[in-house]
Design an enzyme around this catalytic site. Structure first.
Site, PDB file in Angstrom:
ATOM      1  N   LEU A 100       0.825  -1.201   0.000  1.00  0.00           N
ATOM      2  CA  LEU A 100       0.000   0.000   0.000  1.00  0.00           C
ATOM      3  C   LEU A 100       0.857   1.247   0.000  1.00  0.00           C
ATOM      4  CD1 LEU A 100      -2.831  -0.779   2.512  1.00  0.00           C
ATOM      5  CD2 LEU A 100      -2.686  -1.150   0.077  1.00  0.00           C
ATOM      6  N   GLY A 132       1.190  -5.320   1.288  1.00  0.00           N
ATOM      7  CA  GLY A 132       0.096  -5.330   0.311  1.00  0.00           C
ATOM      8  C   GLY A 132       0.495  -6.025  -0.991  1.00  0.00           C
ATOM      9  N   ASN A 156       4.972  -7.835   6.372  1.00  0.00           N
ATOM     10  CA  ASN A 156       5.833  -7.183   7.366  1.00  0.00           C
ATOM     11  C   ASN A 156       5.074  -6.136   8.186  1.00  0.00           C
ATOM     12  OD1 ASN A 156       5.510  -5.589   5.059  1.00  0.00           O
ATOM     13  ND2 ASN A 156       7.395  -4.485   5.404  1.00  0.00           N
ATOM     14  N   GLU A 157       3.733  -6.229   8.212  1.00  0.00           N
ATOM     15  CA  GLU A 157       2.920  -5.222   8.885  1.00  0.00           C
ATOM     16  C   GLU A 157       3.377  -4.933  10.312  1.00  0.00           C
ATOM     17  OE1 GLU A 157       1.832  -7.086   6.608  1.00  0.00           O
ATOM     18  OE2 GLU A 157       0.418  -5.959   5.392  1.00  0.00           O
TER      19      GLU A 157
END
Ligand SMILES: CCCCCCC/C=C/C(=O)SCCNC(=O)CCNC(=O)[C@H](O)C(C)(C)COP(=O)(O)OP(=O)(O)OC[C@H]1O[C@@H](n2cnc3c(N)ncnc32)[C@H](O)[C@@H]1OP(=O)(O)O
Length: 279
Positions: A100, A132, A156-157
């Site tokens: 994103l 994303g 990897n959020e």
């Protein structure tokens, strides 16, 4: 308001100025569509459409790209010469998608479109694919990735302070299973060995990613490798996925209401969860 804006963009972009079309006659008829951020090449003989993302420098999933993504999928869904197969790839070298656009954040619609699509979808992952980018690849039916240790893929959020929503967690759980998903999300892990854990289905030399994706969709490959047709199996998966209507309704609601920029609160909650689990 955001929804209205999207509707307006959709009608602008589908107008004759919004999408440029062309046709070239080689051995097969190939049609090209393009808008600002996505190039499509549709081979009418095989019914395979290649969707190339073109949002330099890192193919981030900006609102503009996501809107064009919706338009393109909808256009292909109703195109009779598209037999129901597309593959997604990047027009840029080395990066499939950076995920994103960190200044915008809106991805639920892409999830709905790819999971709800009747077309067979293949991700031709020709570069790094964090967050994303990985989600987009996971929403496809098959994932073929360039065999290059420099390219990583994963969610990897957590490293970014984002709490992965449950639909994202469910998507990766379907692929990796529960235990690996826990590890992957807790650590926000990016993988170089994605084939080993099953996050991608095939690793191929970098210059063969697209041709493998195309070959994978041909009848010869189906007959060689599988007793059942890939297309039929995929349609079966899709039917199963579509049964989760509650999730779809939830996501539709979320598309319209979720704040687009994540707050610091998410970071704090996420860090707390991480410490609670890892202690
Ligand atoms: C309810 C909420 C729902 C949440 C669902 C969450 C699902 C998904 C979330 C996300 O996708 S969040 C975004 C996560 N993305 C990343 O963490 C990517 C981080 N970037 C990288 O790892 C690297 O940039 C790269 C993609 C591997 C490329 O590396 P490279 O060395 O080739 O280039 P860079 O010099 O690092 O970057 C060039 C340029 O691009 C900008 N940029 C990088 N990523 C993004 C991004 N995601 N969005 C916008 N811009 C990005 C980067 O800042 C550089 O800009 P300049 O400094 O040149 O201006």
């Amino acid at each position: 308001e955001h929804h209205q804006w999207k509707k307006r963009r959709l009608s602008q972009a589908t107008s004759s100025q919004g999408i440029r079309e062309g046709a070239t006659q080689g051995c097969h008829l190939r049609r090209h569509f393009s808008n600002n951020k996505i190039l499509v090449e549709l081979d009418e003989a095989s019914g395979v459409a290649i969707m190339k993302l073109k949002n330099p420098p890192v193919n981030s999933l900006s609102l503009e790209l996501l809107t064009e993504f919706s338009i393109t999928i909808e256009k292909l869904e109703v195109d009779r010469s598209c037999r129901g197969v597309i593959f997604l790839t990047s027009a840029a070298p080395k990066i499939f998608s950076a995920g994103l656009d960190i200044t915008e954040m809106s991805v639920q619609e892409l999830w709905l479109l790819l999971n709800g699509s009747n077309m067979v979808t293949i991700a031709a992952i020709n570069g790094s694919s964090p967050a994303g980018g990985c989600l987009m690849a996971m929403c496809c039916d098959f994932r073929i990735m360039a065999d290059n240790p420099k390219y990583t893929i994963g969610l990897n959020e957590t490293q970014l302070g984002i709490v992965a929503p449950f639909w994202l967690k469910d998507t990766i759980t379907n692929i990796l299973g529960h235990r690996l998903t826990e590890q992957s999300l807790q650590l926000g892990q990016m993988y170089t060995s994605a084939l080993k854990i099953g996050l991608v289905d095939q690793l191929v030399p970098e210059d063969k990613v697209q041709s493998t994706a195309a070959y994978f969709l041909t009848d010869e490959k189906m007959h060689e490798d599988c007793n059942t047709s890939v297309v039929l199996r995929t349609l079966m998966f899709k039917a199963l996925r579509k049964n989760s209507r509650v999730l779809c309704a939830f996501l539709r609601e979320e598309c319209n209401s979720v704040p687009r920029i994540l707050s610091n609160l998410h970071k704090i909650i996420n860090i707390n969860i991480y410490y609670r689990i890892s202690l």
